[in-house]
Design a protein around this motif. Structure first.
Motif, PDB file in Angstrom:
ATOM      1  N   ARG A 112      -4.811   2.850 -10.234  1.00  0.00           N
ATOM      2  CA  ARG A 112      -5.566   2.350  -9.081  1.00  0.00           C
ATOM      3  C   ARG A 112      -6.700   1.432  -9.534  1.00  0.00           C
ATOM      4  NH1 ARG A 112      -5.600   7.953  -7.293  1.00  0.00           N
ATOM      5  NH2 ARG A 112      -4.080   8.303  -5.640  1.00  0.00           N
ATOM      6  N   LYS A 134       1.215   4.090  -3.094  1.00  0.00           N
ATOM      7  CA  LYS A 134       0.861   5.498  -2.947  1.00  0.00           C
ATOM      8  C   LYS A 134       2.042   6.386  -3.329  1.00  0.00           C
ATOM      9  CE  LYS A 134      -1.546   6.808   0.594  1.00  0.00           C
ATOM     10  NZ  LYS A 134      -1.985   7.002   1.995  1.00  0.00           N
ATOM     11  N   THR A 135       3.244   6.011  -2.913  1.00  0.00           N
ATOM     12  CA  THR A 135       4.429   6.792  -3.254  1.00  0.00           C
ATOM     13  C   THR A 135       4.676   6.769  -4.758  1.00  0.00           C
ATOM     14  OG1 THR A 135       5.413   6.279  -1.111  1.00  0.00           O
ATOM     15  CG2 THR A 135       6.900   7.062  -2.829  1.00  0.00           C
ATOM     16  N   THR A 147      -7.053   1.873  -2.443  1.00  0.00           N
ATOM     17  CA  THR A 147      -5.608   1.843  -2.252  1.00  0.00           C
ATOM     18  C   THR A 147      -5.229   1.763  -0.783  1.00  0.00           C
ATOM     19  OG1 THR A 147      -5.388   3.200  -4.211  1.00  0.00           O
ATOM     20  CG2 THR A 147      -3.469   3.037  -2.793  1.00  0.00           C
ATOM     21  N   ASP A 148      -6.037   2.439   0.081  1.00  0.00           N
ATOM     22  CA  ASP A 148      -5.688   2.484   1.486  1.00  0.00           C
ATOM     23  C   ASP A 148      -6.257   1.315   2.276  1.00  0.00           C
ATOM     24  OD1 ASP A 148      -5.995   6.090   1.616  1.00  0.00           O
ATOM     25  OD2 ASP A 148      -4.337   4.803   1.050  1.00  0.00           O
ATOM     26  N   GLN A 208       0.815  -1.211   0.000  1.00  0.00           N
ATOM     27  CA  GLN A 208       0.000   0.000   0.000  1.00  0.00           C
ATOM     28  C   GLN A 208       0.856   1.272   0.000  1.00  0.00           C
ATOM     29  OE1 GLN A 208      -3.093  -0.555  -0.301  1.00  0.00           O
ATOM     30  NE2 GLN A 208      -3.526  -2.545   0.544  1.00  0.00           N
ATOM     31  N   GLY A 209       1.800   1.369   0.938  1.00  0.00           N
ATOM     32  CA  GLY A 209       2.625   2.570   1.034  1.00  0.00           C
ATOM     33  C   GLY A 209       3.445   2.793  -0.215  1.00  0.00           C
ATOM     34  N   ASP A 246     -12.464   9.765  -6.925  1.00  0.00           N
ATOM     35  CA  ASP A 246     -11.204   9.781  -6.181  1.00  0.00           C
ATOM     36  C   ASP A 246     -11.391   9.183  -4.807  1.00  0.00           C
ATOM     37  OD1 ASP A 246      -9.925  12.932  -7.477  1.00  0.00           O
ATOM     38  OD2 ASP A 246      -9.717  10.872  -8.183  1.00  0.00           O
ATOM     39  N   ASP A 306      -9.263   5.987  -3.553  1.00  0.00           N
ATOM     40  CA  ASP A 306      -8.346   6.147  -2.442  1.00  0.00           C
ATOM     41  C   ASP A 306      -8.660   5.124  -1.363  1.00  0.00           C
ATOM     42  OD1 ASP A 306      -6.941   8.169  -3.526  1.00  0.00           O
ATOM     43  OD2 ASP A 306      -8.090   9.789  -2.593  1.00  0.00           O
ATOM     44  N   ALA A 337      -2.777   8.276 -12.287  1.00  0.00           N
ATOM     45  CA  ALA A 337      -2.797   7.544 -11.020  1.00  0.00           C
ATOM     46  C   ALA A 337      -4.146   6.852 -10.831  1.00  0.00           C
ATOM     47  CB  ALA A 337      -2.525   8.503  -9.864  1.00  0.00           C
ATOM     48  N   LEU A 351       2.429   6.269  -7.166  1.00  0.00           N
ATOM     49  CA  LEU A 351       1.390   7.012  -7.877  1.00  0.00           C
ATOM     50  C   LEU A 351       1.525   8.520  -7.699  1.00  0.00           C
ATOM     51  CD1 LEU A 351      -1.763   4.790  -7.266  1.00  0.00           C
ATOM     52  CD2 LEU A 351      -0.281   4.895  -9.281  1.00  0.00           C
ATOM     53  N   ALA A 352       2.200   8.950  -6.644  1.00  0.00           N
ATOM     54  CA  ALA A 352       2.370  10.382  -6.417  1.00  0.00           C
ATOM     55  C   ALA A 352       3.177  11.039  -7.531  1.00  0.00           C
ATOM     56  CB  ALA A 352       3.051  10.619  -5.069  1.00  0.00           C
TER      57      ALA A 352
END
Length: 286
Positions: A245, A230-231, A281-282, A226-227, A274, A278, A241, A233-234
């Motif tokens: 997802r 996210k990094t 992803t989270d 997960q982390g 979104d 999100d 992004a 996709l940033a």
């Protein structure tokens, strides 16, 4: 014999002898009236054995275990383990030398590129794409991501990645589908995440990615960490992004590999917001 004479006879330093005393590998000898240690031939034999065992590759803790076992069975076990470890190292070195031979041959022909630094599977996959995606920002990011994952992954995860890439590369029409996906994602660089093209790109990406990516990594509840995701996709534009997802969510539902509550929700890629993605992803909102 004094300690300097003993050390010279066996071929070690006096500092090593004192260290072996400290660790209990070599018993302290009797001392003379003047306080000097007095070593005998028996001490020299014991010290020579310690040297032989360390030269075989045993650590000092292993040497102590061997010496403590008068029957010698422990030594046989330790040597068998050491031999197996050396065999694994030898195989890795042989594979690396074969890879270096390939790179050197390409260098002599003037065909060496940064992509050749990757594993053969990744290098062959990108070579199959040809020159068409060379100007694709998404293709460049894909190379960087896969190179990072391959370098930082554990041996088990690296093998999983290699198998996934091999599966994708061997699929009929894989190169052409990859080019199409790169083009679709590149077109989203200035798009809004609600753009209908996001869903199109997500479906194409999910169909292009190998199903092996749907298997969760070790100690991770989801197909991608997960982390890290996210990094990663940033660095993308918002619509890009969003497409990634949604593609990962599609793969997760397709393979049934995630155990979090969000996997039971049917998400339509063209209309996912979104907030919903999100949550995917989270790991869900609850």
């Amino acid at each position: 014999m004094r300690i300097s004479e003993l050390a010279a006879l066996v071929g070690v330093t006096t500092r090593a002898v004192r260290h072996y005393h400290h660790l209990g590998l070599l018993p302290e000898p009797a001392r003379l009236a003047n306080g000097y240690r007095h070593y005998t031939v028996r001490d020299a034999v014991a010290l020579a054995r310690i040297r032989r065992l360390t030269e075989l590759g045993l650590g000092l803790d292993e040497v102590r275990d061997v010496i403590a076992d008068d029957a010698g069975y422990e030594l046989a076990d330790v040597l068998a383990e050491l031999d197996a470890d050396l065999a694994r190292q030898e195989a890795r070195i042989r594979a690396r030398r074969q890879r270096l031979a390939t790179l050197l041959a390409r260098a002599e022909d003037g065909r060496l590129s940064p992509g050749d630094e990757l594993s053969p599977e990744l290098a062959d996959f990108f070579a199959a794409l040809g020159d068409h995606p060379a100007d694709s920002p998404m293709a460049a990011k894909d190379r960087e991501l896969l190179a990072l994952m391959e370098t930082a992954a554990t041996p088990e995860e690296r093998e999983r990645l290699t198998a996934a890439v091999r599966s994708a590369a061997q699929a009929p029409g894989a190169a052409e589908r990859a080019r199409q996906v790169y083009a679709l994602l590149d077109d989203l660089v200035d798009a809004d995440p609600s753009d209908p093209r996001v869903g199109t790109a997500a479906r194409a990406l999910a169909d292009c990615l190998p199903v092996e990516l749907g298997a969760p990594a070790k100690d991770s509840p989801d197909p991608a960490d997960q982390g890290f995701l996210k990094t990663f996709l940033a660095d993308f534009a918002p619509a890009q992004a969003e497409a990634v997802r949604q593609a990962m969510a599609r793969i997760a539902r397709r393979t049934g590999t995630t155990g979090t509550p969000h996997t039971t929700t049917d998400i339509t890629p063209d209309t996912t917001t979104d907030t919903t993605t999100d949550a995917i992803t989270d790991g869900g909102t609850g």
